[in-house]
Write a protein that holds these residues in place. Sequence first.
Motif: not given
Length: 264
Positions: A127-138, A154-155, A162-171, A218-221
């Motif tokens: 939500h922060w980065g991809w929803s268009g309404e989160g505090f990282l991108n609005y 931008l991601d 995806v990968h940084l979040v999963g990587g931090v959790a893995a760490l 990830s271009t979505t179309s």
Amino acid sequence: LGSLLVFFMHSGFSLLEAGSVRFKNAQNILAKNLVVVTIGFLCWYVLGNSLAFGFLDKPNRFTGGSAFLMSGFFDEKTKLRFWLFHGTFCATGGTIVSGAMAERTKLKGFGIFTVVMTSVIYPIIVHWGWSGEGFLNYVDSHGDRVSVFGPAYLDFAGSGIVHLVGGVAALWGAAIVGPRKGRYDEAASDAFDGHNIPFCVLGTFFLWFGWYGFNPCSTTSMHEREIAHVAALVAINTTLSPCVSGLIVFFLRAKVTPPLRLDV
């Protein structure tokens, strides 16, 4: 198609992780890969998608909160493919952790983590980065894309979300459970070698193949020529980057990392 390719990556994760552990732990790691998919998608269905993309009348910069259990999707059927594509991303974020804590985490504990990761942690960050309404991108009052820190985050294909979040959790998981008992004893180090190298290699190719869904799609179309050209460029980068990475790993294993063998 992109969703199916990303989903197929779980077969690659399963082969790679099963081949990298000792034979006695192969069944456990395979069960964890199944748990991530089965629990992860259900959590994304019940809660995760709503926290990530459940838009509210008054936008919330921290989390979404509508469209639970895919409510309203049949009124706007384009949301169905969007849900599936991002659901595969969500499950992938959880799978990253299973390999980092292989051979030293019980299935029950990993199942609890999967629920939390795919229901709350990952969706809120999405939500922060991809929803268009989160505090990282609005969109601010001037109509510009921004974040609370300045320029909008931008991601393109989840390298951070995806990968940084999963990587931090893995760490964190690896740090908490620690290494396998005796892993760094020189006398017993060979006892921890993966039991099936062909599984590792096949899993690597399966993952590489799945990346053609993760990245270009990830271009979505691809209905417009320019977007199709971008997807083609991304596919080329997805081909060349692993080629260079693979050769670097071969070099390091042969010249830097003991026992200095040119193998896989």
